[in-house]
Design a protein around this motif. Structure first.
Motif, PDB file in Angstrom:
ATOM      1  N   THR A   1       0.851  -1.207   0.000  1.00  0.00           N
ATOM      2  CA  THR A   1       0.000   0.000   0.000  1.00  0.00           C
ATOM      3  C   THR A   1       0.878   1.246   0.000  1.00  0.00           C
ATOM      4  O   THR A   1       2.009   1.225   0.475  1.00  0.00           O
ATOM      5  CB  THR A   1      -0.909   0.008   1.254  1.00  0.00           C
ATOM      6  OG1 THR A   1      -0.077   0.007   2.387  1.00  0.00           O
ATOM      7  CG2 THR A   1      -1.843  -1.145   1.275  1.00  0.00           C
ATOM      8  N   GLU A   2       0.299   2.319  -0.526  1.00  0.00           N
ATOM      9  CA  GLU A   2       1.057   3.569  -0.650  1.00  0.00           C
ATOM     10  C   GLU A   2       1.267   4.157   0.726  1.00  0.00           C
ATOM     11  O   GLU A   2       0.347   4.202   1.557  1.00  0.00           O
ATOM     12  CB  GLU A   2       0.290   4.567  -1.523  1.00  0.00           C
ATOM     13  CG  GLU A   2       1.090   5.829  -1.788  1.00  0.00           C
ATOM     14  CD  GLU A   2       0.381   6.745  -2.769  1.00  0.00           C
ATOM     15  OE1 GLU A   2       0.699   7.923  -2.757  1.00  0.00           O
ATOM     16  OE2 GLU A   2      -0.469   6.284  -3.538  1.00  0.00           O
ATOM     17  N   GLY A   3       2.460   4.588   0.971  1.00  0.00           N
ATOM     18  CA  GLY A   3       2.778   5.165   2.265  1.00  0.00           C
ATOM     19  C   GLY A   3       2.264   6.595   2.395  1.00  0.00           C
ATOM     20  O   GLY A   3       1.834   7.220   1.433  1.00  0.00           O
ATOM     21  N   THR A   4       2.323   7.196   3.576  1.00  0.00           N
ATOM     22  CA  THR A   4       1.880   8.580   3.821  1.00  0.00           C
ATOM     23  C   THR A   4       2.896   9.557   3.252  1.00  0.00           C
ATOM     24  O   THR A   4       4.084   9.251   3.144  1.00  0.00           O
ATOM     25  CB  THR A   4       1.733   8.839   5.334  1.00  0.00           C
ATOM     26  OG1 THR A   4       2.989   8.610   5.946  1.00  0.00           O
ATOM     27  CG2 THR A   4       0.690   7.958   5.954  1.00  0.00           C
ATOM     28  N   THR A   5       2.390  10.739   2.924  1.00  0.00           N
ATOM     29  CA  THR A   5       3.263  11.776   2.354  1.00  0.00           C
ATOM     30  C   THR A   5       4.205  12.276   3.429  1.00  0.00           C
ATOM     31  O   THR A   5       3.792  12.552   4.564  1.00  0.00           O
ATOM     32  CB  THR A   5       2.427  12.956   1.829  1.00  0.00           C
ATOM     33  OG1 THR A   5       1.508  12.441   0.883  1.00  0.00           O
ATOM     34  CG2 THR A   5       3.280  14.027   1.201  1.00  0.00           C
ATOM     35  N   GLY A   6       5.456  12.400   3.078  1.00  0.00           N
ATOM     36  CA  GLY A   6       6.441  12.868   4.039  1.00  0.00           C
ATOM     37  C   GLY A   6       6.370  14.375   4.240  1.00  0.00           C
ATOM     38  O   GLY A   6       5.709  15.086   3.483  1.00  0.00           O
ATOM     39  N   THR A   7       7.050  14.894   5.221  1.00  0.00           N
ATOM     40  CA  THR A   7       7.080  16.335   5.486  1.00  0.00           C
ATOM     41  C   THR A   7       7.919  17.033   4.428  1.00  0.00           C
ATOM     42  O   THR A   7       8.826  16.440   3.841  1.00  0.00           O
ATOM     43  CB  THR A   7       7.685  16.618   6.880  1.00  0.00           C
ATOM     44  OG1 THR A   7       8.981  16.079   6.909  1.00  0.00           O
ATOM     45  CG2 THR A   7       6.850  16.029   7.977  1.00  0.00           C
TER      46      THR A   7
END
Length: 144
Positions: A26-32
Motif C-alpha cells: 500500500t502507498e505510504g503517507t506523504t512525508g514532510t
C-alpha cells in the motif's frame, strides 16, 4: 579495497533479490516538506528579443523658458502719407497787442446819478462819542 568489497557484496545480493518479487504494498503517507535548497547560480543572459510596437504619443510637455531677445531688424521703408486730420480746437486767446495811437477827445457826457452815501471819517476812536451808520474810525492801527 573497500570499493572492491562493496562491489562483491552487491554482486552477490542482486541476483538473490531479482527472483523474489512480491506483490505491491500500500502507498505510504506523504512525508514532510524538505527545507528550501540554496539559490542556484545566475544563468547566462538570453538573446535580445525583437523590437516592440511603437507606443502612443505622450502628452504635450510644459512650455520651455523664454529665449534670448534676437538682434534688431533692419529699418523698414517709409510708409505712405496719411489722410489729412480733422480741424483742431480753437486755440487760446493771444496776448494783448500794443496800445494804439491816442484818439480824439470826445464830447462831455451827461451828468451821472448821485451815488450811494460814503463813509464819514471820524478820526481815532473815542468811546465818549455816539457814532452812527457809515461813520469810520481808527483804533490801534486798524480802521473800522
Amino acid at each position: 579495497m573497500r570499493l572492491t568489497k562493496a562491489i562483491s557484496l552487491t554482486t552477490l545480493i542482486l541476483p538473490l533479490l531479482a527472483g523474489c518479487t512480491g506483490s505491491a504494498g500500500t502507498e505510504g503517507t506523504t512525508g514532510t516538506e524538505g527545507a528550501t535548497g540554496a539559490t542556484g547560480a545566475t544563468g547566462a543572459t538570453g538573446a535580445t528579443g525583437s523590437a516592440g510596437a511603437v507606443g502612443a504619443q505622450g502628452p504635450v510637455g510644459p512650455a520651455g523658458a523664454t529665449g534670448a531677445t534676437g538682434p534688431a531688424g533692419a529699418v523698414g521703408a517709409t510708409g505712405a502719407t496719411g489722410a489729412v486730420g480733422a480741424t483742431g480746437d480753437v486755440g487760446a486767446t493771444g496776448d494783448v497787442g500794443p496800445q494804439g495811437p491816442r484818439g480824439y477827445t470826445g464830447a462831455v457826457g451827461p451828468q451821472g446819478a448821485t451815488g450811494p452815501a460814503g463813509l464819514t471819517w471820524m478820526g481815532p476812536f473815542d468811546p465818549s462819542v455816539s457814532y452812527v451808520t457809515n461813520d469810520a474810525v481808527s483804533s490801534y492801527g486798524s480802521s473800522f
